[in-house]
Design an enzyme around this catalytic site. Sequence first.
Site, PDB file in Angstrom:
ATOM      1  N   GLY A  36     -21.004 110.830  88.729  1.00 27.56           N
ATOM      2  CA  GLY A  36     -20.312 111.963  88.107  1.00 27.56           C
ATOM      3  C   GLY A  36     -18.872 111.591  87.775  1.00 27.56           C
ATOM      4  O   GLY A  36     -18.395 111.807  86.644  1.00 27.56           O
ATOM      5  N   HIS A  37     -18.182 110.999  88.740  1.00 22.08           N
ATOM      6  CA  HIS A  37     -16.808 110.538  88.483  1.00 22.08           C
ATOM      7  C   HIS A  37     -16.818 109.473  87.379  1.00 22.08           C
ATOM      8  O   HIS A  37     -15.960 109.456  86.503  1.00 22.08           O
ATOM      9  CB  HIS A  37     -16.199 109.920  89.749  1.00 22.08           C
ATOM     10  CG  HIS A  37     -16.080 110.854  90.909  1.00 22.08           C
ATOM     11  ND1 HIS A  37     -16.846 110.738  92.035  1.00 22.08           N
ATOM     12  CD2 HIS A  37     -15.279 111.921  91.129  1.00 22.08           C
ATOM     13  CE1 HIS A  37     -16.517 111.674  92.907  1.00 22.08           C
ATOM     14  NE2 HIS A  37     -15.572 112.422  92.378  1.00 22.08           N
ATOM     15  N   ASP A 152     -17.242 121.677  88.794  1.00 21.39           N
ATOM     16  CA  ASP A 152     -16.247 122.539  89.436  1.00 21.39           C
ATOM     17  C   ASP A 152     -15.654 123.449  88.356  1.00 21.39           C
ATOM     18  O   ASP A 152     -14.477 123.347  88.011  1.00 21.39           O
ATOM     19  CB  ASP A 152     -15.179 121.680  90.109  1.00 21.39           C
ATOM     20  CG  ASP A 152     -15.785 120.776  91.168  1.00 21.39           C
ATOM     21  OD1 ASP A 152     -16.029 121.251  92.278  1.00 21.39           O
ATOM     22  OD2 ASP A 152     -16.058 119.600  90.868  1.00 21.39           O
TER      23      ASP A 152
HETATM   24  P1  AMP Z   1     -13.715 115.421  93.372  1.00 26.09           P
HETATM   25  O1  AMP Z   1     -13.553 113.981  93.741  1.00 26.09           O
HETATM   26  O2  AMP Z   1     -14.911 116.058  93.969  1.00 26.09           O
HETATM   27  O3  AMP Z   1     -12.452 116.214  93.542  1.00 26.09           O
HETATM   28  O4  AMP Z   1     -14.017 115.423  91.811  1.00 26.09           O
HETATM   29  C1  AMP Z   1     -13.144 114.823  90.902  1.00 26.09           C
HETATM   30  C2  AMP Z   1     -13.559 115.206  89.498  1.00 26.09           C
HETATM   31  O5  AMP Z   1     -14.891 114.754  89.263  1.00 26.09           O
HETATM   32  C3  AMP Z   1     -13.561 116.726  89.292  1.00 26.09           C
HETATM   33  O6  AMP Z   1     -13.067 117.016  87.989  1.00 26.09           O
HETATM   34  C4  AMP Z   1     -15.022 117.063  89.416  1.00 26.09           C
HETATM   35  O7  AMP Z   1     -15.392 118.241  88.719  1.00 26.09           O
HETATM   36  C5  AMP Z   1     -15.671 115.840  88.810  1.00 26.09           C
HETATM   37  N1  AMP Z   1     -17.057 115.717  89.281  1.00 26.09           N
HETATM   38  C6  AMP Z   1     -17.486 115.760  90.569  1.00 26.09           C
HETATM   39  N2  AMP Z   1     -18.827 115.694  90.612  1.00 26.09           N
HETATM   40  C7  AMP Z   1     -19.256 115.625  89.322  1.00 26.09           C
HETATM   41  C8  AMP Z   1     -20.552 115.543  88.696  1.00 26.09           C
HETATM   42  N3  AMP Z   1     -21.667 115.540  89.407  1.00 26.09           N
HETATM   43  N4  AMP Z   1     -20.593 115.485  87.352  1.00 26.09           N
HETATM   44  C9  AMP Z   1     -19.455 115.492  86.605  1.00 26.09           C
HETATM   45  N5  AMP Z   1     -18.215 115.576  87.137  1.00 26.09           N
HETATM   46  C10 AMP Z   1     -18.116 115.628  88.472  1.00 26.09           C
END
Ligand code: AMP
Length: 284
Positions: A36-37, A152
């Site tokens: 995802g990241h 998110d």
């Molecule tokens: P986090 O590390 O969880 O704070 O996420 C960092 C960024 O990655 C945020 O903008 C999240 O929305 C995005 N993100 C997390 N998981 C996913 C996913 N499965 N698909 C797309 N973007 C994601």
Amino acid sequence: MIVFKKEQDLRTYLSQQRALGKRIGFVPTMGALHAGHRSLIDRSVQPETVTVCSIFVNPTQFNDKSDYDKYPATPDADLKLLLEARCDVAFMPDAAEMYPQGFAEVRTYDFGYLDSILEGAHRPGHFRGVGQIVSRLLEMVQPDILFMGQKDYQQCMVVKKLLGMMGREQQIQLVICDTVREEDGLAMSSRNVRLTEPQRALAASIYQCLVSIQGKQNSDHFSLVRKECLDLLKKKGLDAEYVSLADATDLTLLEDYEPSKKMVALIAASIGGVRLIDNLFLNP
Ligand code: AMP
């Protein structure tokens, strides 16, 4: 790829790149990076763009201390993923670098209604912390484009509002990227590694619920579909916090389907003490 740990080194490098005519693309994360990241990094990486990925587990956005303590940290694997993705800069500060005057000294923003519903209602102080860290990172990186995940969605709306409050909505383009899922539909999340294999399989019922909310929009009342979802989640051993329907433009909560509006269904549920969120647009 260059790894920076200090704000000043990052700022100096980025101002040099800006002087060379480069655009800055920014992907803020809390690490434990997954596909995802990676999809956000891939959207940013281009010849004339310097892509910055920050990795910082921000203590001020965790309302639950044990969630913070258990948040996975995989710095070596993260750097490998970023190298493979041809990311230009990894910014990995520590808390003293992000909050040199202490947590209380960083400006906070009031997101009003957006902070009173869904994640805001269930995680008091969460968006206050998000506002603190994102505003601080934006001051440091001064990106042209900011990439965030639809996974998110409420956070995306909060950050959109934050850009307006900071007077940066003209300079910084917010790009909301599609949610990347496992084969069974479970949204990828750093927290998924805390699930056992059986829990992980059961967690896919969150996505099944979202799909059924989407599929029944022309045949049922939302209250009935919602009840079916709550029953299914319970049967699968998930503890649902909310199963909600909202106007996707401003997150006004809806009692029933309103086909004239762009709608989004949102769910938060935990299994084995791991809290998961996901959402799906109902109509294009
Ligand atoms: P986090 O590390 O969880 O704070 O996420 C960092 C960024 O990655 C945020 O903008 C999240 O929305 C995005 N993100 C997390 N998981 C996913 C996913 N499965 N698909 C797309 N973007 C994601």
